[in-house]
Design an enzyme around this catalytic site. Structure first.
Site, short mmCIF file in Angstrom:
data_model
loop_
_atom_site.label_atom_id
_atom_site.label_comp_id
_atom_site.label_asym_id
_atom_site.label_seq_id
_atom_site.Cartn_x
_atom_site.Cartn_y
_atom_site.Cartn_z
N ARG A 275 0.74 -1.23 -0.15
CA ARG A 275 -0.13 -0.12 -0.02
C ARG A 275 0.93 1.27 -0.18
NH1 ARG A 275 -3.47 -1.25 3.87
NH2 ARG A 275 -5.36 -1.90 2.36
N ALA A 276 2.03 1.26 0.84
CA ALA A 276 2.76 2.35 0.60
C ALA A 276 3.35 2.79 -0.60
CB ALA A 276 4.04 2.19 1.53
#
Length: 674
Positions: A275-276
């Protein structure tokens, strides 16, 4: 409606303003979490952002704000015929901390659903926030199940409502903004990860800037409309810039070289999951659009990292937030490609005057933050890691020692069935969990027990003149489901810091055990408090709070030495629990006494400690004694204290979850029968 404070009139807080503006440009960034001390314009900035958002066009009469160009085919108010849209301002919807699940996602009219077979749905706050801003103040105090629902809707862009076989789905795409004061408790790491960006805010230490903040606020309070009018031109210009950046966003190019920098940065900082990487890519693209460029630069990647990574690096609440900017610069230099994506001479973000200085940790006073594990004591401090030297006085005060590495502990729970705040420790009657029975609802019905409702209504069908297939249901027939789940407790630590505990290795192990229990309390959503005793008295080192970070900080700086006023520690704990029972009677306490059981100082210290312990037993306080006694000869004083308390004793080794020596799982009343 009151006139909001102008966004452009906010003094300083560059990271806060930039994080909000990037989400206004690209809602796909995933929202922003604003962390900071009280009185730092967090709520003011969020509420001011709404005035800058472009208007939205909605289907006339649709309660779910459907876009007339592409209405939601599953809209409960649909299907929508072709019609001209009605423009309206983007909404800012605030979610109160004490909101119910039905208020958040909406509620069904159960009586009509059973008797008429219709989906009579009343929309909740998620529907109101569709295509606008959903603002959660003090998001860290929101119940876990509400946070889960909120973040699931934000991730999927839709809200699902399930009630006893009746399903409703509607679109719920919004800009999610949460604000919190870390002193009042942290969010779980997996929930932190669901916010796209995070910014740390703190009050300025610059005198001129503080004067300007006060001057503008007083002017606004005296004449809100006049103050807003003076900033109307700046507001209009910023609104146009947001609209221009939104229009430019689809044309921004994210090159392969930049993507490699993003991936390498996330790998270098060891963030979990992917997700980062995605958030950084979207943020860098929004930064380029905000700067009016059609290509993402390395400076955009750097700024995106400072906004998207700090909260994703935290493994537990004791880790300090922030990012090592030197390491970030080295990573970006090492992965700079041959396409002109290296660092420019200007290290700051190419975001104009609104870009700010870029993420990271705000200035803090010395001592505000616990040093990372392993940095508390330099290797040259040999006496700190060595056993206590012969001849050293046990009564002399020793400097604080660093805690040993924390470990996973056995679960300690309060016996019986409580009714406290939702958590993960002790059994309790809660709004969520397994169904255990049914009762008549007191007030609004929230969880229908279908079988019990049908059973209550069935005997009256002939008297009510039932003629069709539907069941004739009256309000008196409705039954509320009772459910059993887990609650959070107040875990009050009473820690012996006397000379008998002062040996460096021993106190390091004790602090490591308490730190482990604090981490367990954080994961189980407990409140924690800390009482210490040494010398001639006891003190409340930390009143009950949801911030285990603060408790860990107090523990780290705890000195040792002096006599052992065990009775004073137990009496001080009794006072703390008495006050907390008045403040929050539904939250049950768990007393954790960390000591070797010795009692010295004053007349009859052992007898006085026994009487103090029996006070807790008389009030039914669940307790556990962590026995810190070491050596081949053991006096068993901690076990005797546990019997006086009516609780259980457990050694440091038995406290470990992977230990086979101890069988302690719950704090039971077994000791009372002894």
């Amino acid at each position: 409606m009151s006139t909001p404070y102008p966004f452009t009139a906010i003094v300083g807080q560059d990271d806060l303003r930039l994080g909000l503006l990037l989400n206004a440009v690209s809602p796909a960034v995933g929202g922003v979490l604003v962390r900071g001390e009280k009185g730092t314009a967090k709520s003011t900035a969020v509420r001011a952002l709404a005035a800058l958002m472009p208007e939205v066009s909605v289907v006339p009469g649709c309660r779910f704000s459907c876009d007339p160009v592409s209405p939601d085919p599953a809209c409960p108010d649909g299907p929508h015929a072709e019609a001209a849209g009605v423009p309206r301002a983007a909404r800012t919807v605030e979610l109160p901390v004490g909101a119910s699940e039905d208020r958040l996602v909406g509620a069904l009219d159960i009586e009509r659903a059973l008797s008429e077979g219709v989906k009579a749905f009343e929309p909740g706050l998620l529907a109101d926030a569709h295509r606008g801003i959903l603002y959660v103040d003090e998001v860290n105090l929101l119940h876990d199940h509400l946070v889960d629902l909120l973040l699931d809707a934000a991730a999927m862009g839709a809200s699902y409502v399930e009630r006893e076989g009746v399903s409703v789905r509607h679109a719920a795409r919004f800009l999610l903004v949460g604000t919190m004061n870390p002193e009042e408790g942290e969010l779980r790491p997996q929930l932190l990860d669901r916010f796209g960006l995070t910014v740390e805010v703190a009050a300025s230490r610059d005198t001129d800037e503080r004067v300007e903040v006060v001057r503008r606020r007083l002017a606004y309070d005296d004449d809100p409309e006049g103050f807003a009018a003076r900033w109307a031109q700046e507001e209009s210009a910023l609104r146009e810039r947001i609209a221009g950046a939104r229009a430019l966003l689809p044309r921004v190019v994210l090159g392969d070289g930049v993507l490699r920098q993003i991936a390498a940065t996330c790998a270098a900082f060891e963030v979990d999951g992917m997700r980062a990487d995605i958030v950084m890519a979207r943020t860098a693209t929004a930064l380029a659009a905000w700067a009016g460029r059609e290509e993402v630069a390395a400076d955009d990647v750097r700024q995106a990292a400072l906004l998207a990574l700090p909260h994703r690096r935290r493994r537990n609440p004791f880790d300090a937030p922030g990012l090592d900017e030197d390491k970030l610069d080295r990573t970006l230099d090492e992965t700079a490609g041959d396409e002109g994506q290296g660092n420019d001479d200007d290290p700051g973000p190419d975001g104009g005057g609104d870009g700010g200085g870029g993420g990271g940790v705000p200035p803090q006073a010395d001592g505000d933050r616990t040093p990372p594990q392993g940095e508390g004591d330099a290797p040259s401090q040999a006496p700190d890691s060595a056993p206590e030297a012969p001849g050293r006085s046990a009564g002399a005060e020793q400097q604080p020692v660093a805690a040993a590495e924390p470990f996973r502990t056995k679960m300690l729970s309060v016996p019986g069935l409580g009714e406290g705040a939702a958590g993960r420790r002790s059994r309790a009657r809660t709004a969520h969990g397994r169904t255990t029975g049914a009762v008549r609802p007191q007030g609004a019905l929230t969880k229908l027990h279908l079988a019990a409702t049908v059973q209550a209504a069935a005997p009256h069908q002939r008297a009510r003149g039932r003629s069709g297939r539907g069941l004739v249901v009256r309000r008196d027939d409705l039954r509320q489901a009772t459910r059993e789940g887990r609650e959070g407790n107040l875990v009050l630590f009473v820690v012996d810091a006397s000379g008998s505990m002062a040996a460096r290795q021993r106190m390091s192990a004790v602090k490591g055990a308490v730190l482990s229990l604090l981490l367990d309390a954080y994961q189980r959503r407990d409140k924690v408090g800390l009482v210490t005793f040494r010398g001639k008295e006891a003190e409340v080192a930390l009143p009950p709070t949801s911030s285990v970070d603060a408790a860990a900080s107090r523990l780290e700086s705890l000195p040792t030495g002096g006599r052992t006023p065990l009775a004073a520690g137990l009496l001080k704990a009794h006072d703390v629990l008495r006050v907390e029972r008045l403040r929050d009677p539904s939250r049950r306490p768990l007393l954790v006494v960390v000591t070797d059981g010795r009692a010295t100082g004053g007349p009859e210290p052992v007898a006085l400690a026994g009487r103090a312990a029996r006070l807790h037993q008389a009030e039914g306080t669940a307790s556990v004694v962590v026995d810190c006694e070491s050596g081949y000869v053991r006096l068993g004083l901690a076990a005797e204290l546990a019997r006086e308390l009516g609780g259980t004793a457990v050694t440091l080794d038995e406290l470990r979850a992977d230990s086979i020596a101890g069988l302690v799982k719950d704090v039971t009343a077994a000791g009372r029968a002894a």
